[in-house]
Motif scaffolding. Structure first.
Motif, PDB file in Angstrom:
ATOM      1  N   THR A   1      14.439  79.170 -13.746  1.00  0.00           N
ATOM      2  CA  THR A   1      14.978  78.237 -12.838  1.00  0.00           C
ATOM      3  C   THR A   1      14.105  78.526 -11.550  1.00  0.00           C
ATOM      4  OG1 THR A   1      16.962  78.411 -13.385  1.00  0.00           O
ATOM      5  CG2 THR A   1      16.817  77.673 -11.322  1.00  0.00           C
ATOM      6  N   TYR A   2      13.404  77.318 -10.994  1.00  0.00           N
ATOM      7  CA  TYR A   2      12.269  77.620  -9.645  1.00  0.00           C
ATOM      8  C   TYR A   2      13.283  77.777  -8.697  1.00  0.00           C
ATOM      9  CZ  TYR A   2       8.305  76.205 -12.343  1.00  0.00           C
ATOM     10  OH  TYR A   2       7.288  76.086 -13.312  1.00  0.00           O
ATOM     11  N   PRO A   3      12.783  78.645  -7.702  1.00  0.00           N
ATOM     12  CA  PRO A   3      13.273  78.859  -6.369  1.00  0.00           C
ATOM     13  C   PRO A   3      13.598  77.862  -5.505  1.00  0.00           C
ATOM     14  CG  PRO A   3      11.574  80.540  -7.142  1.00  0.00           C
ATOM     15  CD  PRO A   3      11.592  79.527  -7.916  1.00  0.00           C
TER      16      PRO A   3
ATOM     17  N   GLN B   1       5.100  76.869  -4.949  1.00  0.00           N
ATOM     18  CA  GLN B   1       3.842  77.895  -5.200  1.00  0.00           C
ATOM     19  C   GLN B   1       3.475  77.924  -6.662  1.00  0.00           C
ATOM     20  OE1 GLN B   1       3.919  81.499  -3.253  1.00  0.00           O
ATOM     21  NE2 GLN B   1       2.142  82.189  -4.024  1.00  0.00           N
ATOM     22  N   GLN B   2       2.292  77.909  -7.006  1.00  0.00           N
ATOM     23  CA  GLN B   2       1.606  77.997  -8.409  1.00  0.00           C
ATOM     24  C   GLN B   2       1.127  79.431  -8.578  1.00  0.00           C
ATOM     25  OE1 GLN B   2      -0.932  74.802  -9.398  1.00  0.00           O
ATOM     26  NE2 GLN B   2      -1.406  75.654 -11.368  1.00  0.00           N
TER      27      GLN B   2
ATOM     28  N   LYS C   1       3.390  92.480 -11.467  1.00  0.00           N
ATOM     29  CA  LYS C   1       2.740  91.850 -10.435  1.00  0.00           C
ATOM     30  C   LYS C   1       3.355  90.761  -9.834  1.00  0.00           C
ATOM     31  CE  LYS C   1      -1.517  89.431  -9.514  1.00  0.00           C
ATOM     32  NZ  LYS C   1      -2.857  88.833 -10.085  1.00  0.00           N
ATOM     33  N   SER C   2       3.577  90.776  -8.624  1.00  0.00           N
ATOM     34  CA  SER C   2       4.415  89.977  -7.875  1.00  0.00           C
ATOM     35  C   SER C   2       4.007  88.779  -7.427  1.00  0.00           C
ATOM     36  CB  SER C   2       5.256  90.719  -6.546  1.00  0.00           C
ATOM     37  OG  SER C   2       6.157  89.779  -5.834  1.00  0.00           O
ATOM     38  N   LEU C   3       4.685  87.569  -7.378  1.00  0.00           N
ATOM     39  CA  LEU C   3       4.323  86.144  -6.836  1.00  0.00           C
ATOM     40  C   LEU C   3       5.093  85.971  -5.544  1.00  0.00           C
ATOM     41  CD1 LEU C   3       2.326  83.822  -7.234  1.00  0.00           C
ATOM     42  CD2 LEU C   3       4.039  82.677  -8.490  1.00  0.00           C
ATOM     43  N   GLY C   4       6.116  86.900  -5.158  1.00  0.00           N
ATOM     44  CA  GLY C   4       6.891  86.582  -4.256  1.00  0.00           C
ATOM     45  C   GLY C   4       8.517  86.898  -4.482  1.00  0.00           C
TER      46      GLY C   4
ATOM     47  N   PHE D   1       4.488  79.915 -13.147  1.00  0.00           N
ATOM     48  CA  PHE D   1       5.116  78.726 -12.258  1.00  0.00           C
ATOM     49  C   PHE D   1       4.082  77.601 -11.891  1.00  0.00           C
ATOM     50  CE2 PHE D   1       7.568  82.532 -11.661  1.00  0.00           C
ATOM     51  CZ  PHE D   1       8.892  82.120 -11.343  1.00  0.00           C
ATOM     52  N   GLN D   2       4.553  76.572 -12.280  1.00  0.00           N
ATOM     53  CA  GLN D   2       3.757  75.476 -12.039  1.00  0.00           C
ATOM     54  C   GLN D   2       4.379  74.629 -10.520  1.00  0.00           C
ATOM     55  OE1 GLN D   2       3.597  72.744 -15.254  1.00  0.00           O
ATOM     56  NE2 GLN D   2       2.035  74.092 -16.122  1.00  0.00           N
ATOM     57  N   GLU D   3       3.191  74.209  -9.920  1.00  0.00           N
ATOM     58  CA  GLU D   3       3.480  73.493  -8.402  1.00  0.00           C
ATOM     59  C   GLU D   3       4.560  72.503  -8.758  1.00  0.00           C
ATOM     60  OE1 GLU D   3       1.315  71.880  -4.367  1.00  0.00           O
ATOM     61  OE2 GLU D   3       0.243  72.744  -6.155  1.00  0.00           O
ATOM     62  N   GLN D   4       5.689  72.437  -8.089  1.00  0.00           N
ATOM     63  CA  GLN D   4       6.590  71.273  -8.049  1.00  0.00           C
ATOM     64  C   GLN D   4       6.217  70.208  -7.230  1.00  0.00           C
ATOM     65  OE1 GLN D   4       9.226  71.361 -10.551  1.00  0.00           O
ATOM     66  NE2 GLN D   4       7.924  73.167 -11.322  1.00  0.00           N
ATOM     67  N   PRO D   5       6.619  68.860  -7.574  1.00  0.00           N
ATOM     68  CA  PRO D   5       6.224  67.893  -6.893  1.00  0.00           C
ATOM     69  C   PRO D   5       7.207  67.798  -5.586  1.00  0.00           C
ATOM     70  CG  PRO D   5       7.241  67.082  -9.057  1.00  0.00           C
ATOM     71  CD  PRO D   5       6.845  68.620  -8.940  1.00  0.00           C
TER      72      PRO D   5
END
Length: 442
Positions: free
Chosen positions: A368-370, A375-376, A398-401, A438-442
């Protein structure tokens, strides 16, 4: 005997034998630690044969706890090889190669026996005189002054003063009393057994030089008085004068006074520098480094069943992103329940859905995307499938946030109970490392 093991064992002597010879040639040759050099050269073939047989430490498991993040990044960034591209089997040496090796050994031993027979035929009729500890054979100019075994071949036609004759005899007695001929035959036999190894042929000249230097110093100790022990100028002059004589009837098996490494011997006789002891101890770390290097190569290259499974697991072709490929990396971990494996005979799988890719798809499906962030990138996370099929020990590598890390951990917690992995028929804990995209969400 397994031909691949035999050939691999023999080829494994190249590196240690080469390192020992280079250590002598570059570091120890100019040092006056002659007895040490002699022992190192005599033991070199034995060390070279034993070193490949020693148990190999699992170097990768020692390094993995300190390099897991780097390994993950490299493995994920590296293109995955399809199964069809993995060779089914490595090249195996045939019996003809073993036959070629044995033929080379027989030829080399035959040449050694021929040279020995030539020496025997050339010297068996010489008049001899038995003396305490040795035999003096008078050559009448047919052989140079030299020695073999307990026999000293004496050129009674040489123009020597009594003092010079005493020096030459003391030199040859040094060869006889220290058993140099037996040591030459020792390396000659090893040279025949390792005929394909170029360093086995270089050890013998190195040993002969060491023998000559040992005999030279033995002669100086016996014929020099305390007053002139540090000024051995007459002996080098004698050596240079006799070396200029024409060689007649020389045999490669004998220890000759005048025709072996003359310039080097004169230089060493005039060398008054003390022995640098650190050079003698250098052999230990050098051979230790060779052992660790061969251990790393052995762990990576040996065609063991475990390595075959590693190749198979890493060789799964990735689908188009998303979802990402699942990559397992060596993770050495021991928890309270027991050992955590990375590769096992039967890898864990989802119920009624075998294979690696369903695990990846399930994690991506649970993701589930935050809210409120766009962010990608990738989050690298490890988790362990326990022996009872439950999922635990989830850790972000390794963290992305923070928000993305929490989403990945939550997705892994939603995984159903696995069919546990098995090693030797027993259910065991198995660790995975997953890059979640994670792909960038529109």
């Amino acid at each position: 005997m397994d031909t691949s093991f035999l050939m691999g064992w023999l080829v494994g002597t190249l590196l240690p034998l080469g390192v020992i010879w280079l250590l002598f040639r570059l570091v120890l040759r100019r040092e006056r630690c002659f007895d040490y050099n002699r022992g190192l050269l005599l033991l070199a073939p034995v060390v070279a044969l034993v070193l490949p047989l020693l148990p190999r430490p699992d170097v990768a498991s020692w390094l993995a706890p300190h390099a897991s993040r780097i390994l993950v990044e490299q493995l994920v960034a590296r293109p995955t090889v399809p199964l069809a591209a993995v060779p089914a089997a490595s090249w195996q040496p045939g019996p003809w190669l073993v036959g070629l090796y044995l033929l080379g050994v027989l030829v080399a031993l035959g040449c050694l026996a021929y040279r020995y027979g030539q020496l025997r035929r050339a010297t068996r009729h010489l008049p001899r005189e038995r003396r305490p500890g040795y035999v003096l054979a008078y050559t009448g100019g047919r052989l140079p002054t030299s020695s073999f075994g307990h026999t000293i071949f004496w050129d009674d036609t040489a123009d020597l003063t009594p003092a010079e004759a005493t020096s030459v005899l003391a030199h040859e007695l040094g060869h006889v009393r220290q058993g140099h001929s037996a040591e030459v035959l020792w390396l000659e036999i090893w040279r025949a057994l390792l005929w394909f190894n170029p360093f086995a042929h270089l050890l013998l000249p190195a040993l002969r030089l060491t023998h000559e230097l040992l005999a030279d110093w033995q002669a100086l100790l016996q014929v020099a008085s305390p007053a002139d022990a540090l000024a051995p100028a007459p002996y080098p002059s004698l050596l240079a004068r006799l070396a200029a004589r024409r060689v007649v009837g020389y045999s490669s098996l004998v220890q000759s006074f005048a025709f072996s490494f003359t310039l080097t011997r004169i230089t060493m006789l005039q060398n008054e520098k003390p022995v640098r002891r650190w050079k003698k101890w250098l052999a230990l770390p050098v051979l230790g480094s060779v052992f660790l290097a061969s251990a790393c190569q052995s762990n990576n290259d040996q065609p063991t069943p475990g390595n075959a499974k590693k190749v198979a697991n890493q060789a799964v072709a990735p689908p188009p992103p998303p979802p990402p490929t699942l990559t397992t990396v060596p993770v050495s971990a021991v928890d309270a329940a027991g050992k955590v494996y990375t590769y096992v005979d039967q890898m864990p799988q989802l119920p009624d859905n075998p294979g690696i890719m369903p695990i990846v798809e399930q994690i991506q499906a649970n993701l589930t995307y935050p809210a409120g962030v766009h962010q990608q990138g990738r989050v690298f996370v490890s988790f362990t499938v326990q022996a009872d099929g439950s999922v635990g020990d989830t850790k972000v590598i390794k963290s992305l946030g923070p928000a993305y890390d929490e989403a990945v951990v939550a997705a892994i917690r939603k995984l159903p109970r696995f069919v546990p992995g098995k090693q030797d028929g027993q259910a065991v804990a198995v660790s995975f490392t997953v890059p979640v995209t994670f792909q960038e969400q529109p």
